[in-house]
Enzyme design. Structure first.
Site, PDB file in Angstrom:
ATOM      1  N   LYS A 168       0.847  -1.200   0.000  1.00  0.00           N
ATOM      2  CA  LYS A 168       0.000   0.000   0.000  1.00  0.00           C
ATOM      3  C   LYS A 168       0.880   1.246   0.000  1.00  0.00           C
ATOM      4  CE  LYS A 168      -3.949   1.841   2.689  1.00  0.00           C
ATOM      5  NZ  LYS A 168      -4.835   1.579   3.847  1.00  0.00           N
ATOM      6  N   SER A 199      -9.791   1.508   2.993  1.00  0.00           N
ATOM      7  CA  SER A 199      -8.964   2.327   2.140  1.00  0.00           C
ATOM      8  C   SER A 199      -7.912   1.546   1.354  1.00  0.00           C
ATOM      9  CB  SER A 199      -8.248   3.372   2.992  1.00  0.00           C
ATOM     10  OG  SER A 199      -7.368   2.751   3.923  1.00  0.00           O
ATOM     11  N   SER A 219      -9.698  -1.028   7.224  1.00  0.00           N
ATOM     12  CA  SER A 219      -9.267  -0.868   5.831  1.00  0.00           C
ATOM     13  C   SER A 219      -8.610  -2.071   5.186  1.00  0.00           C
ATOM     14  CB  SER A 219      -8.311   0.314   5.721  1.00  0.00           C
ATOM     15  OG  SER A 219      -9.048   1.491   5.693  1.00  0.00           O
TER      16      SER A 219
END
Ligand code: GLN
Length: 474
Positions: free
Chosen positions: A73, A148, A172
């Site tokens: 990420k 997210s 997330s």
């Protein structure tokens, strides 16, 4: 999807080699470019590392995760690669060091192939808040992948890597795992170092993992966990070895499973509810003890989470001022550099959170909101402690609904925030949690159910996951 365990077998059987495999992955990434899962790629380094892996395989000295293809990420530092946090304010920022989780994976032989798209600064539940655009759900491209960590989820779901790293502040990893049919784990607070993870809500944040199977997830979790001198909130514990738990399951073991009551389930859509209730019935029939547990404070889960997370975010994000690093606005004489930089550099959701966080911390509101939320958090923590005196694990839906369509919640922050209903409490209490892919609805969209256990019981949690999965089937 592709699994590292299978890849390793193929290597040992000489069916493939790491360099060819990595090259084939980059071809696939190119083919799936429209999903927008990646913000940047690491082609040259990945090939170099793959050559090293092939050498080690042929010398019979492969490391634990030799040749494991990992996507990261883009709020986690990988030295030499950009780290944008999907924000204009860090569009050109290059990371100066490796996050501890990245160092550990590299040392175990893993290959970082690129950085994944996300909601700006990890704020969101649909990946619609990225400066680099939406990420599409490979199960149906009209639907969001969750957020997210949407890009990290899609990288695994579209077979573009073996595992990926995401981050969790309020769900997330688990929520996008549920939306894309993956396993997604959030470790106990303190289990995994946060060094190199861009801070959002520091007392809630943890690095998490996406995978297509429990073995890969266990292996990666064992590698990344452990105390770290660079993160004073990481905790000294015996070395985590979830993999040996997973490989030594007693088929006759029966566990006590805490299930949730109607009050909690009224937040779920019918398809989620149906899968949950069927699962509970099957587990009971298989001889596991089912105990209904109560969460009398579930009403305050979301408000407490959004007060604490935004308060901490408003403080953490004050460092983006156009002076120290990142984007700097062009200013005319008399204009305020910091104000202009932040106005132009941050997106709407990030601004909303900074405003909310500043408000709840401000003089006059601090006691009424922030201190109250801290007290509520303690009550939520105590509630979990009581529950874990009675049951081995809590079993509940990961998300109130399956993946939803683009733009269906984007204009309604409260509806969007409610998609964290089942996940945020684990972050508030610091307990570990894992989402397992346990069903699909009539539109073939996946549904995840989560297990939570007491703090630092990741090994047991992985074992229970396997026991439950064996009863329910994948
Ligand atoms: N959806 C939650 C939020 O927007 C969770 C985010 C996260 O876990 N990073 O705050």
């Amino acid at each position: 999807m592709i699994s590292y365990v299978d890849f390793r077998k193929d290597i040992l059987n000489k069916k493939t080699n790491t360099v060819d495999f990595v090259k084939s992955i980059f071809i696939k990434i190119e083919e799936k470019k429209h999903l927008n899962a990646f913000i940047s790629l690491n082609y040259e380094n990945a090939i170099k590392q793959a050559e090293e892996s092939d050498k080690r395989f042929s010398n019979n000295t492969p490391r634990l995760a030799e040749g494991m293809i990992v996507a990261v990420k883009d709020n986690i530092s990988v030295k030499g690669l950009k780290m944008t946090c999907a924000s204009k304010i860090l569009e050109n920022y290059e990371a100066l060091y490796d996050a501890t989780v990245v160092t550990k994976l590299k040392e175990a032989g893993a290959i970082i192939i690129g950085k994944c798209n996300l909601d700006e600064f990890a704020m969101g539940s649909s990946n619609e808040n990225s400066y680099f655009g939406n990420v599409l759900n490979p199960l149906n491209e009209d639907y969001v992948p969750g957020g997210s960590s949407g890009g990290s989820a899609v990288a695994v779901a579209a077979s573009l890597c073996h595992i990926s790293l995401g981050s969790e502040t309020g769900g997330s990893v688990r929520q996008p795992a549920s939306f894309t049919g993956l396993y997604g784990v959030k470790p106990s607070y303190g289990r995994v170092s946060r060094y190199g993870l861009t801070a959002f809500g520091s007392s809630l944040d943890q690095v998490g993992i996406f995978s297509s199977n429990l073995e890969d997830l266990s292996l990666a979790l064992d590698i990344i966990s452990g105390e770290d001198e660079y993160d004073s909130t990481s905790v000294k514990k015996e070395k985590l070895d979830t993999l040996s738990y997973l490989n030594n399951i007693d088929e006759n073991e029966k566990i006590t499973i805490g299930v949730v009551d109607e009050e909690l389930l009224k937040h779920s859509d019918f398809d989620v509810l149906e899968i949950y209730q069927n699962a509970v019935a099957k587990l009971e029939k298989a001889g596991h003890k089912i105990v209904e547990v109560e969460f009398p404070f579930s009403k305050v889960w979301i408000p407490t989470y959004y007060i604490i997370a935004t308060a901490e975010a408003s403080s953490n994000l004050s460092r983006y001022d156009g002076v120290r690093f990142g984007f700097r606005a062009e200013v005319e004489e008399g204009e305020d550099l910091i104000k202009l930089t932040r106005s132009q550099g941050f997106g709407a959701e990030v601004k909303r959170r900074i405003l909310l966080g500043t408000y709840v911390l401000s003089e006059g509101h601090h006691d009424a909101f922030y201190l109250k939320a801290l007290k509520a958090r303690r009550v939520i923590f105590n509630n979990y402690k009581e529950i874990f005196n009675k049951v081995d694990t809590v079993f509940m839906p990961t998300t109130p609904s399956c993946a939803f369509k683009f733009n269906s919640k984007a204009d309604n922050p409260i509806a969007m925030y409610m998609s964290d209903f089942y996940t945020a409490s684990a972050n508030l209490a610091g307990v570990p949690a894992i989402s397992l892919p346990l069903g699909v609805n009539n539109d073939n969209m996946t549904i995840g159910m989560q297990l939570q256990t007491d703090n630092f019981k990741e090994s047991e949690m992985i074992k229970y996951s396997k026991i439950i999965e064996d009863v329910l089937g994948k």
